[in-house]
Design an enzyme around this catalytic site. Structure first.
Site, PDB file in Angstrom:
ATOM      1  N   HIS A 246       0.859  -1.193   0.000  1.00  0.00           N
ATOM      2  CA  HIS A 246       0.000   0.000   0.000  1.00  0.00           C
ATOM      3  C   HIS A 246       0.889   1.234   0.000  1.00  0.00           C
ATOM      4  O   HIS A 246       1.529   1.547   0.995  1.00  0.00           O
ATOM      5  CB  HIS A 246      -0.887  -0.007   1.249  1.00  0.00           C
ATOM      6  CG  HIS A 246      -2.014   0.985   1.190  1.00  0.00           C
ATOM      7  ND1 HIS A 246      -1.867   2.289   0.749  1.00  0.00           N
ATOM      8  CD2 HIS A 246      -3.327   0.864   1.510  1.00  0.00           C
ATOM      9  CE1 HIS A 246      -3.030   2.917   0.809  1.00  0.00           C
ATOM     10  NE2 HIS A 246      -3.929   2.081   1.260  1.00  0.00           N
TER      11      HIS A 246
ATOM     12  N   GLU B  96     -14.793   5.430  -1.627  1.00  0.00           N
ATOM     13  CA  GLU B  96     -14.319   5.534  -0.242  1.00  0.00           C
ATOM     14  C   GLU B  96     -13.911   6.976   0.066  1.00  0.00           C
ATOM     15  O   GLU B  96     -13.262   7.633  -0.751  1.00  0.00           O
ATOM     16  CB  GLU B  96     -13.132   4.580  -0.059  1.00  0.00           C
ATOM     17  CG  GLU B  96     -12.639   4.513   1.364  1.00  0.00           C
ATOM     18  CD  GLU B  96     -11.437   3.577   1.537  1.00  0.00           C
ATOM     19  OE1 GLU B  96     -11.235   2.696   0.677  1.00  0.00           O
ATOM     20  OE2 GLU B  96     -10.716   3.747   2.525  1.00  0.00           O
TER      21      GLU B  96
ATOM     22  N   CYS C  74      -9.928   3.960   8.748  1.00  0.00           N
ATOM     23  CA  CYS C  74      -8.981   4.809   8.031  1.00  0.00           C
ATOM     24  C   CYS C  74      -9.554   6.180   7.716  1.00  0.00           C
ATOM     25  O   CYS C  74      -8.830   7.175   7.680  1.00  0.00           O
ATOM     26  CB  CYS C  74      -8.544   4.117   6.735  1.00  0.00           C
ATOM     27  SG  CYS C  74      -9.897   3.535   5.717  1.00  0.00           S
TER      28      CYS C  74
ATOM     29  N   GLU D 257     -12.117  -2.656  -3.442  1.00  0.00           N
ATOM     30  CA  GLU D 257     -12.205  -1.200  -3.229  1.00  0.00           C
ATOM     31  C   GLU D 257     -11.550  -0.477  -4.394  1.00  0.00           C
ATOM     32  O   GLU D 257     -10.774   0.467  -4.200  1.00  0.00           O
ATOM     33  CB  GLU D 257     -11.519  -0.815  -1.916  1.00  0.00           C
ATOM     34  CG  GLU D 257     -12.088  -1.547  -0.701  1.00  0.00           C
ATOM     35  CD  GLU D 257     -11.407  -1.165   0.610  1.00  0.00           C
ATOM     36  OE1 GLU D 257     -10.161  -1.117   0.638  1.00  0.00           O
ATOM     37  OE2 GLU D 257     -12.114  -0.896   1.591  1.00  0.00           O
TER      38      GLU D 257
END
Lengths: 632, 632
Positions: free
Chosen positions: B181, B321, B401, B305
């Protein structure tokens, strides 16, 4: 060979039934015997051979693979009613011998639990499908006996059912359960009708009325356990959330629901119990007025293959399993027996010409399991939540419930055409499918015409003169249906959407029926959000769609306005015989300076668009498809 | 205390930033310390305490829970630049002491791998998030040092980064990997900018340019293994499918992509490498012209996602998101540093006022993780493929998050307003947010007006006379933007969507900017099927939506035609201050004899409908919401 009351000779169905008998049913036999390379292997017959000790090896496939053999024997039996076929009959007889050897001494017959899960009988009622498979074998046995008079399979099946009846029932010492997947119920009714043995009726009644009693035995069922906390696989999935006579909304797995309601309609037919009839009527309304796609597809959620909330009918990711539409036809057929009401006949016809038929290519060798109403391949091939949507028909499925289900439906189509009450001398015609309708020795109707193509049907009476009532369904889609008797227009009485013609019929009497077959725009109840601002095109019972092959891609950029002729469309080639043409425009992609969003409306380009029957979609390569078109 | 160049005093943002500093950031501290009952427990601080030996117990939460602490310290540090807060500073200092104790001798700092997975460092690069968490701590350390001059956290972080640099890099003996990530990359750039240590720039460059080299090390990564056969979690998910300089289409996990592209833009800013700039330009076009919702939301597929296919932008089940919109803002901000181009500024503003802001209720205590553009609660609460869609804001998430990410964005908003080139004496204004813009000792602009409310902004120069260029963004949404200098209209030169005003500025000089703030209908590129036949309403940068609270349910039965006034709507009560009113009609449900399908169009009832800013939706109880309205 016993012959159907109805012998079909129809421009639309004749060829389909012929292909079914001559090539598709034999092809499916090869598939079930793993003789077709390059497709998912069925192993269904091999599983029985293993259970019978005729083969070494391990069980393979879904745990309800047995049912494919049952459905196939049933379909093949219907084929034998249509045409003699020694070879086919020998294939069935061969299978019966394998089944016989696979059957246990106590009557139990299930290849999965015999070879892969010995000692685990009746431990997974929720998902084990033991009674489901037995039900399909029972339907097969009755159909085979009806077609040939042979009862060896019937004996096998009766022993198998006896096993279940020895374990399950109202007696205190027995299990108080019912099948996770309904099917045995309606099969028991067929068994009862054929054998006249009351015990099958009683067992059927028990299984139906036990369903949904609380607290549910399923909560203690080892097969149910783990998935219980997923609401999509809870009691509703099995229609076990409420006692059956308190169920007023269709919930859960759509195929399960359809088979259950069909069985319930059988019970209602037998008992005429108004409480059951009222439940059926409410469920019917809930399904057909709130949860059914315009194609007769049901089940809008892939997860749990189930019903969604009322009016939740997404076009791109609905499920609409072929088997669920077939199940809806089963249910509608039984509702028609309860009462000749065109509401049932219309839905039966709708599901037949659209949601069910779309599951199989014209040659019967490629299939859709899922029948969405909008497909955009770039999305369907990439989105996780569309992974159940196939953009091209496939030759077989790992879970192959649909192909043999379609086969048994098409091969038994004669049974769907009409009902004849011999005592009352009343013939009720539900479907306008041409052929010969035999009523009694030496009296019959000859039905001809081209219902789907030109909207005409003609019924000529043959035989001795007789007082008789004809009830002819007046399809809801035909605004005005004209009738002529021996050339003279007349206005028949009507009841529940059926025209009633009571008279003395003499040889040569001719009833002509003319339907309003003009294509129409159909609008959705505004609560069905997915169809907002859109219209579907129907011509008679046939729902149409736009396909990329005819119109290019980006079908949602097309706005249709009204109908036009093939000539207007510059299409005199007749390539698209069943096509309907529409005038409208297309919004030009990229006309807003290539922007994704703009305060400028996209440029419009006038055009003529070609719609084809929905059941024909997906036979010309990968491309977009759209039923609900934007309507100006 | 160091103060921002920009001190915001804005009618729209002022209160939001005040609430953020005074109440939301302290509230989030309580959440991270598990002091708020009745919500998902964070355990984030406790995890560090356990790793530090200060608490007994086991690690809990997502394996990247550490990052919530990093983001929170960063947000709190920005708050300290805005207003002094001894208590808040002490909280940060307290956390720093825990982090210090949790750090290992070799510099490694990660509470998950320290206490829950000892001995497993760097064994799950795909999903382990070790460098991701380190990156967030690095951003926090830089922000805290900038705000307070304190470097203790910076020392901790530099030791931690040194650990990763000792293991990873181009040298043959090191691991040739990059984070699953992205995040560390852009954090390293901040570290480099603050410390001026070249090694951080080099490491950042390595991590970025190593990405996507084939064959990918991820295929051998133990953390990647199992999920590799799911195409949604393959190499594309990690933007590792192609060498980074060959990536021209946005793919995979949207937040990962945004953080990666932001880091890449940092590198491009540093190196001016045209190959990198060209990649960024293509990715920018792909995202903003094919894959971005009108709200600035990105990521249309819940599974992974991630980005969907071009123009695959479903409104009901898109993901969008909150963190992805925030990531888009990060990226856009960095593109603006590369080049003052209103395309970047427009998108930054769009995502800020819509996709990002919608993730948090005005009081900052309830959140959306997922930001769809259409919500029908009866469907969202029952469909499996909509289970990620919340129909009401929730107080916290197991995967939390988004809330601290929103906090650090809002608290750092001063950094997004403008750039000032001290040498060239060039002030570039990207966002029209009022307050004081300090350029140098004793020279500043006072910005006032009500950009969102009335479409006016006024910039008064203060201080000694100086030759200076002002570059003012001309928002794409404002057809004509008028400018007055000291009361006189003038037409400035423009470049890349920025007005250029070069002159000698003297104390009291006033620049007025007037935008065309009329509400507009926005149409979608016809290729975006989900928006076909529909329009969205925008007023300035703010996207509007219909809500059930104002308009009743079945919002897809509403067709809007044009705008009208609140007076026309009979709404003089001013309850909906920011509302926009629309004239149109509603199709009456049940007007087709209650049928689901009918050849009759539903009855139309004229009406006036009320649209509210999208970022305000979901604060008045459960109900439908719709951005793309049917447009006559």
């Amino acid at each position: 060979m016993k012959v159907n009351r109805v012998q079909i000779d129809d421009s639309f169905w004749g060829g389909r039934i012929r292909r079914m008998c001559e090539s598709i049913i034999p092809y499916q036999y090869e598939v079930l015997n793993d003789q077709v390379p390059g497709i998912p292997q069925s192993h269904a017959v091999e599983n029985f051979r293993i259970a019978a000790g005729l083969s070494e090896g391990e069980y393979q496939g879904m745990l309800f693979q047995d049912s494919d053999v049952g459905k196939w024997i049933e379909a093949a039996s219907y084929s034998l009613r249509i045409r003699e076929d020694r070879e086919l009959e020998e294939k069935i007889d061969g299978l019966v011998q394998i089944l016989k050897k696979a059957q246990k001494e106590d009557g139990y017959l299930n290849s999965y639990y015999t070879s892969a899960r010995p000692g685990e009988r009746l431990t997974n009622i929720a998902h084990g499908h033991e009674m489901y498979c037995a039900g399909h074998l029972a339907e097969a046995a009755v159909a085979y006996a009806q077609a040939t008079g042979k009862t060896e399979l019937l004996d096998i099946v009766e022993d198998c059912i006896s096993y279940f009846m020895s374990k399950i029932g109202p007696e205190p010492e027995k299990l108080h359960i019912y099948p996770g997947h309904p099917e045995l119920e309606l099969a028991l009714y067929k068994l009862y009708q054929y054998t006249k043995k009351e015990k099958y009726l009683k067992f059927m009644e028990y299984l139906l009325l036990e369903r949904g009693k609380q607290p549910s035995f399923l909560l203690e069922d080892p097969g149910f356990g783990e998935q219980y906390h997923d609401k999509w696989f809870g009691l509703e999935y099995h229609q076990a959330h409420l006692p059956i006579l308190e169920q007023r909304e269709a919930k859960g797995h759509a195929v399960r629901a359809m088979y259950l309601y069909a069985g319930l309609a059988d019970l209602a037919y037998e008992t005429k119990d108004p409480a059951i009839i009222s439940v059926l009527e409410d469920l019917w309304k809930d399904v057909t007025e709130r949860k059914m796609y315009i194609t007769g597809a049901v089940g809008s959620d892939e997860h749990g293959e189930g019903f969604g909330a009322p009016y939740d009918l997404p076009n791109d990711r609905g499920y609409g399993e072929t088997c669920a539409s077939i199940g809806l036809i089963f249910w509608a057929r039984r509702m028609l027996r309860l009462k000749a009401d065109s509401r049932y006949g219309d839905v039966m016809e709708l599901a037949l010409y659209n949601g069910a038929l779309s599951g199989m290519a014209p040659d019967g060798k490629t299939y859709f399991y899922v029948n969405p109403l909008m497909v955009i391949p770039s999305q369907a091939d990439s989105r996780y939540d569309l992974r159940h949507v196939k953009t091209e028909r496939v030759p077989w499925f790992g879970c192959a419930c649909c192909p043999p289900n379609a086969a048994r439906l098409i091969a038994s189509l004669p049974d769907y055409v009409c009902d004849y009450d011999c005592g009352e001398k009343e013939l009720t015609v539900h479907l306008y499918i041409c052929g010969k309708i035999t009523l009694d020795k030496n009296i019959w109707f000859e039905a001809s015409g081209d219902y789907i193509g030109s909207g005409k049907a003609e019924y000529i009476y043959r035989g001795e003169s007789v007082e008789m009532t004809l009830r002819m369904r007046l399809p809801g889609w035909s605004g005005k249906t004209g009738m002529k008797l021996n050339g003279s227009l007349f206005r028949p009485d009507t009841e529940n959407g059926y025209a009633i013609i009571s008279r003395k019929w003499s040889d040569g009497d001719k009833l002509e029926v003319v339907f309003d077959l003009r294509p129409r725009f159909i609008y959705s109840n505004p609560r069905a959000a997915a169809n907002a601002g859109r219209a579907a095109v129907k011509k008679g019972p046939v729902v149409y769609c736009l396909e990329e092959a005819d119109n290019g891609g980006d079908l949602n950029a097309v706005v249709v306005e009204d109908f036009c002729s093939a000539g207007d469309a510059g299409r005199q080639d007749g390539q698209q015989e069943q096509a309907v043409y529409l005038r409208g425009y297309r919004e030009k992609a990229g006309s807003q300076e290539g922007k994704l969003y703009s305060d400028q409306n996209p440029e419009k380009v006038e055009g003529v668009f070609c719609a084809v029957p929905y059941h024909m979609w997906g036979n010309r390569g990968k491309g977009e498809m759209l039923v609900w078109m934007r309507k100006k």
